[in-house]
Design an enzyme around this catalytic site. Structure first.
Site, short mmCIF file in Angstrom:
data_model
loop_
_atom_site.label_atom_id
_atom_site.label_comp_id
_atom_site.label_asym_id
_atom_site.label_seq_id
_atom_site.Cartn_x
_atom_site.Cartn_y
_atom_site.Cartn_z
N ARG A 65 30.50 50.79 93.80
CA ARG A 65 29.75 51.69 92.89
C ARG A 65 28.26 51.38 92.99
O ARG A 65 27.42 52.28 92.96
CB ARG A 65 30.25 51.53 91.46
CG ARG A 65 31.45 52.41 91.12
CD ARG A 65 32.62 52.24 92.08
NE ARG A 65 33.75 53.06 91.71
CZ ARG A 65 34.70 52.67 90.86
NH1 ARG A 65 34.70 51.44 90.35
NH2 ARG A 65 35.68 53.49 90.56
N ASP A 124 35.68 52.09 97.48
CA ASP A 124 35.99 53.01 96.39
C ASP A 124 35.42 54.37 96.75
O ASP A 124 34.87 54.55 97.84
CB ASP A 124 35.45 52.48 95.04
CG ASP A 124 36.38 52.82 93.89
OD1 ASP A 124 36.60 54.03 93.68
OD2 ASP A 124 36.91 51.90 93.24
N HIS A 140 41.14 56.47 94.93
CA HIS A 140 39.80 55.85 95.05
C HIS A 140 39.31 55.81 96.50
O HIS A 140 38.64 54.87 96.90
CB HIS A 140 39.84 54.42 94.49
CG HIS A 140 39.91 54.39 92.98
ND1 HIS A 140 38.80 54.37 92.18
CD2 HIS A 140 40.97 54.40 92.13
CE1 HIS A 140 39.17 54.37 90.90
NE2 HIS A 140 40.48 54.39 90.84
N ASP A 158 45.47 51.70 92.03
CA ASP A 158 45.23 52.20 90.66
C ASP A 158 44.83 53.67 90.65
O ASP A 158 44.28 54.19 91.62
CB ASP A 158 44.14 51.36 89.98
CG ASP A 158 42.83 51.38 90.76
OD1 ASP A 158 42.89 51.32 92.00
OD2 ASP A 158 41.77 51.46 90.13
N GLU A 159 45.09 54.31 89.52
CA GLU A 159 44.55 55.63 89.17
C GLU A 159 44.63 56.63 90.32
O GLU A 159 43.66 57.33 90.63
CB GLU A 159 43.09 55.49 88.72
CG GLU A 159 42.94 54.59 87.49
CD GLU A 159 41.49 54.35 87.11
OE1 GLU A 159 41.20 54.44 85.92
OE2 GLU A 159 40.66 54.06 88.00
N TRP A 189 46.15 45.34 84.40
CA TRP A 189 44.83 45.70 83.84
C TRP A 189 44.95 46.65 82.66
O TRP A 189 44.11 46.64 81.77
CB TRP A 189 43.92 46.28 84.92
CG TRP A 189 44.26 47.67 85.38
CD1 TRP A 189 45.19 48.03 86.30
CD2 TRP A 189 43.63 48.89 84.95
NE1 TRP A 189 45.21 49.40 86.48
CE2 TRP A 189 44.25 49.95 85.66
CE3 TRP A 189 42.61 49.20 84.05
CZ2 TRP A 189 43.89 51.28 85.48
CZ3 TRP A 189 42.24 50.53 83.88
CH2 TRP A 189 42.88 51.55 84.59
N TYR A 191 37.44 42.90 80.93
CA TYR A 191 36.56 43.78 81.70
C TYR A 191 35.10 43.52 81.32
O TYR A 191 34.67 43.77 80.20
CB TYR A 191 36.95 45.25 81.48
CG TYR A 191 37.97 45.74 82.49
CD1 TYR A 191 38.94 44.86 82.99
CD2 TYR A 191 37.96 47.05 82.96
CE1 TYR A 191 39.86 45.28 83.93
CE2 TYR A 191 38.89 47.48 83.90
CZ TYR A 191 39.83 46.59 84.38
OH TYR A 191 40.75 47.01 85.31
N TRP A 224 33.28 45.85 87.04
CA TRP A 224 33.10 47.16 87.67
C TRP A 224 31.63 47.52 87.53
O TRP A 224 31.00 47.18 86.52
CB TRP A 224 33.99 48.20 86.98
CG TRP A 224 35.43 47.82 87.04
CD1 TRP A 224 36.17 47.27 86.04
CD2 TRP A 224 36.30 47.92 88.17
NE1 TRP A 224 37.45 47.02 86.49
CE2 TRP A 224 37.56 47.42 87.78
CE3 TRP A 224 36.14 48.40 89.47
CZ2 TRP A 224 38.65 47.37 88.66
CZ3 TRP A 224 37.22 48.36 90.34
CH2 TRP A 224 38.45 47.85 89.93
N THR A 225 31.08 48.24 88.51
CA THR A 225 29.62 48.34 88.51
C THR A 225 29.09 49.78 88.43
O THR A 225 27.97 50.05 88.86
CB THR A 225 29.04 47.63 89.76
OG1 THR A 225 29.57 48.24 90.93
CG2 THR A 225 29.34 46.14 89.74
N GLU A 226 29.88 50.68 87.86
CA GLU A 226 29.35 52.03 87.66
C GLU A 226 28.02 51.97 86.91
O GLU A 226 27.06 52.66 87.26
CB GLU A 226 30.33 52.89 86.84
CG GLU A 226 31.56 53.35 87.60
CD GLU A 226 32.73 52.40 87.44
OE1 GLU A 226 32.50 51.18 87.17
OE2 GLU A 226 33.89 52.85 87.58
C1 ACM Z 1 41.04 49.74 87.24
O1 ACM Z 1 40.30 49.39 86.31
N1 ACM Z 1 41.09 51.02 87.62
C2 ACM Z 1 41.87 48.78 87.94
#
Ligand code: ACM
Ligand code: ZN
Length: 624
Positions: free
Chosen positions: A171, A200, A274, A340-341, A407, A432, A478-480
């Site tokens: 990110r 990602d 992702h 994930d997702e 998570w 997180y 996470w670095t958004e």
């Molecule tokens: C995640 O936070 N999507 C692993």
């Protein structure tokens, strides 16, 4: 050797893990994080000065490297290095002490010697970290010639084998030097896993020689600042100037750097979701064919593809090429495949995916995801590695032998353990590091809240599970909303201190006050290093609510005990002569703004927080 072994076994039997911080809690002279499992302060001091020598077996190159690591860190405070000899006062010794496993150590500081003993080099390294934290901090480094270390005995080993931090470099991109700096600091707190989120939707960051477009295309995007998910999509006028990637030489250099700090680098290639950066480079492994561009932080989910096509054989061929190179670059026994997702909407429309489902007799796209994960996992397992994935890999059936990283709360971990799989716990609400750590009015924009106290409270073993399946846990950055390295530090520290302690120390009874005392000592260390840590624990916490009579009331508190809270409703900026908070506030007629600060005596501690009355009302609604 045998004698030492025998003595230690006796010591361990009596003391280790039966004796906790409670015994010495009143003593403020220890500042070590993570808190050692057993320690006893003794009278007297050992003084380090220029004439002190480090004694090691100089024919042992690993021990020579450990001594030079110690010297390098010591010199940050003392501004001098110590001679390394065969005899001397600071001894690093390998001994036969199987009770210590690979990471345990023992430190004995007496007035004439410091001994670090361990069963393995990693234990010596961990002992060095504790010893460095026994050296008094002086805000004016180098201004003294002698450094007094209080006599102490420590016998210590970690609770969990997996003590990790994850850094998302997709990110936002962090340079090789920044990644090293991150690893260097985490090692000081005895973290031993660096989980590297390398790919990602917003960037592919690792050179794969057989697939050059992954980095020539996938590593670059249009430059944008501002809130994530509110950014304008890439347009034809954009230059693709934001990004970067690590060459294979960079990767080897970082892996080696981490190795010398006893940190294992676990790479993550996040698939099958992702994957927009991968699809931008190789659209032929999508369902719909593209074209795609590397996402800049604009919303796309469900509208644009970011999942790999599971129907096409070329998807699996491409992944085999990628993982073939990954496996040869990372000595880690673990490879993380994300999982994930994953949005499955395009799989439902794709003729190839539908054909795959028919052929494999799969009843749903969830089973198709499971087919994908199992197939990729078995290919990586054939390459000799253990596969890890986020807890979505449970859906539709878990791949044999796969490790689950839980998570979405603890539930994924509990279910995986029930199925006999090992887990790494990282529930977002406690682990997180991209969440707010203070009031959103004064913190950079992000989502949800994780204060240091909530990080610290967390226990990594869920109730009622077999704890032997819990490998450990980690904090995830996470670095958004982390556009540069200074902000990565700010989000990581001090919360990573809390996670480190919980993963290391056996004691389940936590002493917040004692922890904060030690955190404040680390703040001095961070200042000496120029690390950007968050001081949000000193900020006021403002909690509006509606009482039984339907009236707005406001409770104020702080995370740290002993601070005074002052406030105003008259739009002036409060100081220590303003209203002292002593109990719930009601809102004076026509007030438009509440302003709050914290003090310790006459010293201002936290940031001033200003909230309009409408904002207080909005927050009440949001929590109801
Ligand atoms: C995640 O936070 N999507 C692993
Ligand atoms: Zn498809």
């Amino acid at each position: 050797m045998k004698l030492i072994h025998f003595t230690w076994a006796a010591l361990f039997g009596v003391f280790l893990f039966s004796c906790t911080a409670g015994d010495t809690i009143k003593n403020e002279s220890i500042r070590i994080i993570p808190l050692p499992n057993y320690y006893q302060l003794k009278p007297g001091t050992f003084d380090i000065d220029k004439h002190t020598s480090i004694a090691i077996d100089k024919s042992d190159s690993t021990m020579v490297a450990l001594a030079s690591y110690f010297n390098e860190k010591l010199a940050r405070v003392t501004r001098y290095e110590l001679p390394v000899k065969d005899t001397g006062e600071i001894l690093f010794e390998l001994v036969t002490a199987p009770e210590l496993d690979t990471e345990g150590y023992r430190i004995c500081v007496t007035s004439d010697k410091i001994r670090i003993r361990a069963n393995a080099y990693h234990g010596i390294f961990n002992g060095i970290q504790s010893l460095l934290q026994l050296i008094p901090l002086d805000t004016v480094a180098g201004k003294k010639s002698r450094w007094e270390i209080g006599c102490i005995e420590i016998t210590d080993k970690p609770r969990f084998a997996w003590r990790g931090l994850m850094l998302d470099v997709s990110r936002h991109f962090f340079t090789k030097q920044e990644v090293k700096r991150y690893i260097d600091l985490m090692a000081e707190y005895k973290y031993n896993v660096f989980h590297w989120h390398l790919t990602d939707d917003q960037g592919w960051r690792i050179e794969i020689k057989s697939l050059p477009r992954l980095t020539s295309v996938g590593a670059w995007r249009a430059p944008r600042v501002g809130n994530w998910w509110e950014r304008s999509p890439q347009s034809d006028a954009d230059s693709l100037s934001y990004g970067g990637y690590y060459t294979q030489d960079d990767i080897r250099e970082i892996v080696e750097y981490a190795r010398t700090r006893y940190v294992t680098v676990v790479p993550e290639i996040d698939i099958p979701g992702h994957s927009m950066a991968l699809l931008a480079a190789y659209p032929e492994v999508s369902c719909m064919g593209g074209p795609f561009c590397v996402n800049v932080g604009n919303p796309f989910y469900t509208k644009e593809e970011n999942s790999l096509c599971v129907g096409k054989e070329r998807t699996f061929a491409l992944l085999d090429s990628i993982f073939g190179e990954i496996v040869s670059l990372f000595p880690s026994e673990y490879i993380h495949i994300g999982g994930d997702e994953c949005y499955k909407g395009f799989w439902e429309q794709c003729p190839d995916c539908k054909r795959r489902m028919a052929l494999e007799k799969l009843n749903s796209t969830t089973e198709l995801q499971s087919y994908f994960v199992k197939r990729v996992a078995s290919s990586i397992q054939r390459m000799g590695k253990i596969v890890i994935g986020w807890d979505e890999i449970l859906e539709g059936g878990l791949a044999p032998e796969a490790i689950v990283m839980s998570w979405r709360g603890k539930q994924g971990g509990i279910e995986a353990i029930r199925q006999g799989h090992a887990v790494v716990m990282t529930p977002f609400e406690h682990c997180y590091l991209d969440l707010y750590q203070g009031d959103p009015a004064v913190e950079p924009n992000t989502y949800s809240m994780l204060r240091l106290e909530d990080c610290y409270k967390f226990q990594f073993v869920p109730d009622s599970v077999d704890n032997t399946f819990v490998l450990g846990g980690q904090g995830n950055l996470w670095t958004e909303s982390v556009p540069h390295y200074r902000q990565a530090e700010y989000m990581t520290w001090p919360r990573a201190l809390a996670i480190s302690e919980t993963l290391w120390n056996e004691s389940c009874t936590k002493n917040w006050e004692f922890f904060v005392q030690r955190v404040e000592k680390q703040f001095i260390h961070f200042e000496q290093l120029g690390v950007n840590y968050a001081r949000s624990i000193y900020d006021p916490i403002i909690k509006p609510f509606i009482n039984d009579e339907g009236e707005l009331r406001v409770a104020l508190r702080t995370e740290v005990d002993g601070l005074d809270i002052y406030y105003t409703f008259d739009n002036t900026n409060p100081d220590s002569y303003s209203n002292l908070y002593t109990g719930l506030l009601s809102i004076p007629k026509d007030a438009s703004m509440l302003k709050v600060v914290t003090y310790s005596g006459q010293q201002r501690k936290g940031r001033q927080i200003n909230l309009t009355i409408e904002e207080l009302e909005r927050r009440v609604k949001e929590t109801n």
